[in-house]
Motif scaffolding. Structure first.
Motif, short mmCIF file in Angstrom:
data_model
loop_
_atom_site.label_atom_id
_atom_site.label_comp_id
_atom_site.label_asym_id
_atom_site.label_seq_id
_atom_site.Cartn_x
_atom_site.Cartn_y
_atom_site.Cartn_z
N MET A 1 -5.26 -1.64 -4.94
CA MET A 1 -6.63 -2.48 -5.08
C MET A 1 -6.53 -3.64 -4.30
SD MET A 1 -9.04 -0.40 -6.03
CE MET A 1 -7.87 0.76 -5.30
N LEU A 2 -5.22 -4.40 -4.47
CA LEU A 2 -5.02 -5.54 -3.68
C LEU A 2 -4.87 -5.27 -2.07
CD1 LEU A 2 -2.84 -7.42 -6.24
CD2 LEU A 2 -5.45 -7.86 -5.86
N ALA A 3 -4.27 -4.21 -2.15
CA ALA A 3 -3.80 -4.04 -0.44
C ALA A 3 -5.10 -3.44 0.16
CB ALA A 3 -2.87 -2.71 -0.41
N TYR A 4 -5.99 -2.52 -0.82
CA TYR A 4 -7.18 -2.13 -0.13
C TYR A 4 -8.07 -3.56 0.33
CZ TYR A 4 -12.04 -0.15 -0.41
OH TYR A 4 -13.48 0.23 -0.02
N LEU B 1 0.83 -1.33 -0.19
CA LEU B 1 0.08 -0.12 -0.19
C LEU B 1 0.78 1.24 -0.06
CD1 LEU B 1 -2.60 1.50 0.52
CD2 LEU B 1 -2.44 1.08 2.61
N VAL B 2 1.90 1.40 0.78
CA VAL B 2 2.77 2.45 1.04
C VAL B 2 3.63 2.66 -0.51
CG1 VAL B 2 4.74 3.26 2.15
CG2 VAL B 2 2.93 2.51 3.50
N LEU B 3 3.90 1.52 -0.94
CA LEU B 3 4.89 1.50 -2.30
C LEU B 3 3.84 2.27 -3.37
CD1 LEU B 3 6.62 -1.90 -2.14
CD2 LEU B 3 7.58 0.43 -1.80
N ALA B 4 2.53 1.72 -3.42
CA ALA B 4 1.63 2.26 -4.31
C ALA B 4 1.52 3.69 -4.02
CB ALA B 4 0.29 1.48 -4.38
N VAL C 1 -15.45 3.79 5.25
CA VAL C 1 -15.79 4.71 3.96
C VAL C 1 -14.52 5.55 3.68
CG1 VAL C 1 -17.35 6.47 3.44
CG2 VAL C 1 -18.25 4.49 4.53
N ALA C 2 -14.03 5.97 5.09
CA ALA C 2 -12.86 7.17 4.99
C ALA C 2 -11.79 6.18 4.01
CB ALA C 2 -12.32 7.21 6.42
N LYS C 3 -11.35 5.23 4.30
CA LYS C 3 -10.37 4.56 3.59
C LYS C 3 -10.62 4.42 2.10
CE LYS C 3 -10.17 0.83 6.17
NZ LYS C 3 -9.84 -0.55 6.85
#
Length: 304
Positions: free
Chosen positions: A190-193, A147-150, A236-238
């Motif tokens: 999207m995968l990290a999500y 996620l951080v890399l994205a 929802v915030a994420k």
């Protein structure tokens, strides 16, 4: 009226709106899961009833100060994200308290609630709670690496740490969205999500097919109500954060609800299709394909 007071009032209104959207989506999600399993399911407004019931209950259990602060930390994480994420691009009212570099603060908020919840649950000394915390921290850490890399790839691409500036670059048509200008970072995110939403196949903390473990086992009554209040806000915030970073943000409430709901359903549909991973499978998943994709998204920027 004082501009600061006006800003605070609109920020509180924003939190209220986001909470209601999250509560409706929560009820709808449980309805979808039930229908997939050939059950009728709950009423969509059932989460409101459950929340009122839990707030009406008291508890005499005491495990220490951190036990009380855990749910507060969790709620602070969700509300803090909403307060510093611009919701509607171009709207002074619903830009909230966004500022230059707010993306870094929001990433801290994402982990802050998880850490607080871990400290609060461990205060009980219950072994099942410790198991849930260990699982949760392991998965969150593994999921946040790609996620951080994205996000870092998007920051480098736009030379900015401001969410408002990143959204502004994406205006002018959907071909300007990060989804098209940086597809590798978007796919990684999207995968990290999915991992951050902690639905199947990544619901290793609650693990509904096993014995009850994790924070909900230890918290009940008003404590559980606070956690239940944060759950729709945080989810929802994420989702809003990802919409702003990768899908052009929103210029009005209709577009906001459409994009947020569509992205939210990405985790719901995935959860209805795939069975739950084991803890080791979940961690290995994020440290393989998404991690490689995240690194590639940064390397590709050097050749563009």
């Amino acid at each position: 009226m004082n501009p600061i007071i006006t800003k605070i009032l609109y920020a509180l209104l924003t939190v209220f709106i986001i909470w209601n959207i999250g509560m409706v989506l929560n009820g709808f999600t449980r309805k979808v899961y039930a229908r997939v399993n050939k059950r009728y399911g709950i009423r969509i407004y059932q989460p409101y009833i459950d929340l009122i019931k839990n707030y009406s209950l008291d508890t005499l259990v005491y495990h220490g100060v951190m036990y009380y602060l855990g749910p507060i930390f969790r709620l602070t994480s969700g509300v803090g994200m909403v307060l510093f994420i611009p919701l509607i691009y171009g709207s002074e009212i619903f830009s909230n308290f966004s500022f230059a570099g707010d993306a870094i603060l929001i990433l801290y908020f994402m982990f802050f609630g998880t850490l607080g919840m871990a400290l609060g649950s461990n205060e009980t000394g219950q072994p099942y709670s410790t198991i849930g915390v260990a699982r949760g921290l392991a998965q969150v850490t593994a999921a946040e690496v790609p996620l951080v890399l994205a996000f870092l790839s998007v920051f480098i691409q736009n030379q900015s740490l401001s969410i408002s500036e990143i959204v502004s670059v994406q205006q002018g048509g959907f071909m300007h969205w990060t989804m098209w200008t940086n597809p590798m970072a978007t796919a990684t995110a999207m995968l990290a999500y999915l991992g951050s939403m902690m639905r199947s196949p990544f619901d290793v903390v609650l693990a509904p097919q096993e014995i009850p473990i994790g924070p909900p086992t230890e918290y009940h009554g008003s404590f559980l109500a606070i956690l239940s209040t944060n759950r729709p806000i945080f989810a929802v915030a994420k989702t809003i954060l990802f919409v702003n970073m990768f899908f052009g943000g929103a210029t009005n409430w209709g577009m906001f609800i459409l994009k947020a709901t569509t992205l939210y359903m990405w985790s719901v549909v995935t959860g209805t299709i795939y069975p739950r991973f084991r803890v080791d499978q979940s961690i290995r998943f994020f440290l393989k394909v998404p991690l490689i994709m995240g690194l590639l998204s940064i390397l590709l920027l050097q050749f563009m």
